[in-house]
Design a protein around this motif. Structure first.
Motif, mmCIF file in Angstrom:
data_model
loop_
_atom_site.group_PDB
_atom_site.id
_atom_site.type_symbol
_atom_site.label_atom_id
_atom_site.label_comp_id
_atom_site.label_asym_id
_atom_site.label_seq_id
_atom_site.Cartn_x
_atom_site.Cartn_y
_atom_site.Cartn_z
ATOM 1 N N GLY A 233 -4.561 -10.968 5.561
ATOM 2 C CA GLY A 233 -4.549 -9.753 4.599
ATOM 3 C C GLY A 233 -5.888 -10.650 3.990
ATOM 4 O O GLY A 233 -5.992 -10.379 2.783
ATOM 5 N N ASN B 250 -10.175 -8.571 -2.446
ATOM 6 C CA ASN B 250 -9.191 -8.120 -3.027
ATOM 7 C C ASN B 250 -9.162 -7.657 -4.393
ATOM 8 O O ASN B 250 -8.596 -7.371 -5.076
ATOM 9 C CB ASN B 250 -8.074 -9.363 -3.182
ATOM 10 C CG ASN B 250 -7.555 -9.774 -1.680
ATOM 11 O OD1 ASN B 250 -8.147 -9.438 -1.160
ATOM 12 N ND2 ASN B 250 -7.518 -11.234 -1.616
ATOM 13 N N LYS C 265 -8.767 -5.196 -7.433
ATOM 14 C CA LYS C 265 -7.382 -3.934 -7.465
ATOM 15 C C LYS C 265 -8.418 -2.506 -8.376
ATOM 16 O O LYS C 265 -8.886 -2.286 -8.343
ATOM 17 C CB LYS C 265 -7.077 -5.046 -8.877
ATOM 18 C CG LYS C 265 -6.486 -6.397 -9.273
ATOM 19 C CD LYS C 265 -6.765 -7.284 -10.837
ATOM 20 C CE LYS C 265 -5.827 -8.540 -10.240
ATOM 21 N NZ LYS C 265 -5.069 -8.562 -11.853
ATOM 22 N N SER D 142 2.334 -9.384 -3.307
ATOM 23 C CA SER D 142 1.369 -7.550 -3.066
ATOM 24 C C SER D 142 2.351 -6.848 -2.613
ATOM 25 O O SER D 142 1.655 -5.424 -3.218
ATOM 26 C CB SER D 142 0.568 -8.227 -1.493
ATOM 27 O OG SER D 142 1.354 -8.265 -0.549
ATOM 28 N N LYS E 213 3.380 -5.047 -6.041
ATOM 29 C CA LYS E 213 1.743 -4.710 -6.977
ATOM 30 C C LYS E 213 1.400 -3.230 -6.785
ATOM 31 O O LYS E 213 0.807 -2.854 -7.864
ATOM 32 C CB LYS E 213 0.143 -5.500 -6.404
ATOM 33 C CG LYS E 213 0.896 -7.308 -6.556
ATOM 34 C CD LYS E 213 -0.244 -7.904 -6.533
ATOM 35 C CE LYS E 213 -0.360 -9.379 -6.584
ATOM 36 N NZ LYS E 213 -1.276 -10.064 -6.607
ATOM 37 N N ASP F 69 1.595 -4.468 2.855
ATOM 38 C CA ASP F 69 0.671 -5.512 2.872
ATOM 39 C C ASP F 69 -0.727 -4.807 2.682
ATOM 40 O O ASP F 69 -2.109 -5.291 2.711
ATOM 41 C CB ASP F 69 1.172 -6.807 3.583
ATOM 42 C CG ASP F 69 -0.405 -8.042 2.797
ATOM 43 O OD1 ASP F 69 0.085 -8.417 2.000
ATOM 44 O OD2 ASP F 69 -0.910 -8.193 3.906
ATOM 45 N N TYR G 262 -2.115 -2.351 0.718
ATOM 46 C CA TYR G 262 -2.432 -3.097 -0.547
ATOM 47 C C TYR G 262 -3.602 -3.739 -0.728
ATOM 48 O O TYR G 262 -4.913 -3.510 -1.454
ATOM 49 C CB TYR G 262 -1.136 -4.325 -1.544
ATOM 50 C CG TYR G 262 -1.742 -4.924 -2.021
ATOM 51 C CD1 TYR G 262 -2.029 -4.377 -3.826
ATOM 52 C CD2 TYR G 262 -1.877 -5.982 -1.898
ATOM 53 C CE1 TYR G 262 -2.748 -5.261 -4.842
ATOM 54 C CE2 TYR G 262 -2.472 -7.108 -3.295
ATOM 55 C CZ TYR G 262 -3.051 -6.980 -4.191
ATOM 56 O OH TYR G 262 -4.045 -7.338 -5.611
ATOM 57 N N HIS G 263 -4.280 -4.390 0.454
ATOM 58 C CA HIS G 263 -5.695 -5.002 0.640
ATOM 59 C C HIS G 263 -6.672 -3.891 0.716
ATOM 60 O O HIS G 263 -7.153 -4.139 0.018
ATOM 61 C CB HIS G 263 -5.335 -5.925 1.404
ATOM 62 C CG HIS G 263 -4.457 -7.235 0.916
ATOM 63 N ND1 HIS G 263 -5.092 -8.319 0.147
ATOM 64 C CD2 HIS G 263 -3.562 -7.782 1.186
ATOM 65 C CE1 HIS G 263 -4.305 -9.441 -0.409
ATOM 66 N NE2 HIS G 263 -3.103 -9.031 0.666
#
Length: 454
Positions: free
Chosen positions: A224, A245, A247, A395, A398, A425, A428-429
């Motif tokens: 990650g 990372n 958002k 993670s 989120k 994970d 997400y990243h």
């Protein structure tokens, strides 16, 4: 056959098709030549004629970018005086060439795969290595053919790793026999797929394969810290990797929510006849219990939500599971490891059909419409699985859990629990609209071909 012939063949096919399309729309020679130079220039810029191995959705993305840029350039350069009809012809031409280029590239890669594919040797026999080989050999668009594996457990100089059961038909060589494997299989490329290994092991392997093949690739253990948004920078001779990372932006969240609402509405509307069908099937089999099943799962920010599914097990499934685990240690070990039983005795005959077709997940579109879930996102984990999620928990929560996601699209129930967490994970990243599109495509494909269950 020389691999460099493929882009030449592709270019010739596209030039011929481009010329005939332009003739069909009665374009003058000046416009044909000028627009053609511009079109193929964008194709070269975006790597359409590159020999790099890529998957079909990467090719679609490259073609979409080049076609869009070409179309915008045409709108700017072609004068308005040419008229509405001519501009419509240009629009149709761009769309037609997009599909022609995609189909031509796919046809050549599949038809001449045996001649064009790089003969590859994978160093490693763990899960990552096996999955890499499976993707390479099963995806006909990719120009990588894994011919064998090297098990580094066969040498005293290197650390050993467990050989993965996914490697079945391909030959596995000991590390000391690697040179023999390269010669016997006519290897052109080596992929090092031992992400668990430390730097000492990687340095040893790199040293041993230096100069023996045309290309060397390395599968790192990124955990990650590195994503596709990361940048490789030259800092006065020092190689730096700038991690990212990012958002979701407000626009990204709004766009994703609009897609969720559209998917939720479509899912809930089709849920009505589907509910009647499932109820009929259960009643016909003599089961008159409720066809719906609700369960608490971990939602966004760790908040517990109640998700809905069609019941695929006996009504008292949790109690039966506890009894089975007490009576059979093998069942207990399998469930604690994978959080699933491959041959679960609790599944009803109707439930087996629902799972194979993934129809048991359909009521979750109600959760999507409510805003508790997303159409695409991480797996909705059970509260008791929180501890097993380990470092990936922070993670994963989120994002809203999804009806489908990375792990469902990459093997589904064939993927072990720890790897599911790693895939979520990764999602997400590395989230992007394009990644969601890819997951939708792969999910539909895996459901159609019946590979696993959601």
């Amino acid at each position: 056959m020389n691999r460099k012939l493929m882009p030449i063949m592709l270019f010739v096919i596209e030039v011929v098709m481009y010329y005939f399309i332009c003739l069909y729309f009665a374009m003058d020679i000046e416009l044909i030549v000028g627009s053609g130079i511009l079109y193929f220039l964008f194709m070269f810029i975006y790597g359409h004629y590159s020999l790099k191995t890529c998957l079909i959705w990467n090719e679609i993305r490259q073609l979409a970018k080049s076609s869009f840029c070409f179309y915008i350039a045409l709108l700017v350069l072609v004068p308005r005086s040419t008229g509405y009809e001519r501009r419509m012809h240009l629009t149709i031409m761009v769309i037609s060439m997009f599909f022609i280029s995609l189909l031509a590239s796919r046809f050549l890669r599949i038809a001449f795969r045996e001649q064009f594919a790089r003969k590859t040797l994978v160093i490693g026999t763990g899960y990552e290595a096996a999955r890499l080989g499976k993707i390479s050999n099963n995806n006909r668009f990719a120009l990588t053919e894994v011919k064998g594996y090297v098990d580094i457990n066969y040498t005293d100089q290197l650390y050993g790793f467990k050989q993965e059961n996914l490697i079945k038909k391909s030959p596995v060589y000991g590390y000391c026999d690697m040179d023999k494997a390269i010669d016997a299989l006519n290897i052109e490329q080596i992929i090092i797929a031992i992400p668990e290994a430390d730097q000492q092991v990687i340095d040893k392997v790199m040293s041993d394969i230096h100069g023996k093949v045309e290309s060397v690739k390395y599968l790192p253990d990124v955990n990650g810290t590195m994503t596709f948004s990361s940048e490789v920078q030259d800092f006065d001779g020092q190689l730096l990797i700038a991690t990212s990372n990012d958002k979701m932006s407000v626009f990204d969240r709004a766009f994703k929510r609009i897609i969720d609402i559209m998917a939720g509405l479509a899912g809930v509307i089709t849920l009505i006849p589907l509910t009647i069908f499932v109820k009929y099937k259960y009643v016909k089999s003599g089961d008159h219990d409720s066809i719906f099943f609700s369960q608490e799962r971990i939602g966004k920010d760790g908040k517990l939500i109640k998700i809905y599914k069609f019941r695929s097990m006996v009504p008292n499934a949790e109690e039966v599971l506890e009894r089975l685990m007490e009576e059979d240690p093998a069942i207990k070990e399998e469930y604690l490891t994978n959080k699933k039983l491959k041959h679960d005795p609790r599944i009803t005959p109707v439930g087996d059909f629902l799972r194979k077709t993934s129809l048991d997940e359909w009521p979750q579109f109600y959760n999507v419409l409510k805003g508790e879930m997303s159409f695409i996102g991480p797996r909705p984990y059970l509260p008791r699985e929180k501890e097993d999620m380990g470092q990936f928990y922070d993670s994963i929560i989120k994002l809203k859990p999804g009806v489908t996601g990375m792990w469902q699209a990459n093997g589904r129930s064939d993927v072990e629990f720890s790897y599911r967490c790693k895939l979520d994970d990764y999602y997400y990243h590395n989230w992007s609209i394009w990644l969601d599109f890819t997951i939708m495509y792969k999910t539909v494909k895996s459901v159609v071909y019946g590979k696993g269950s959601l």
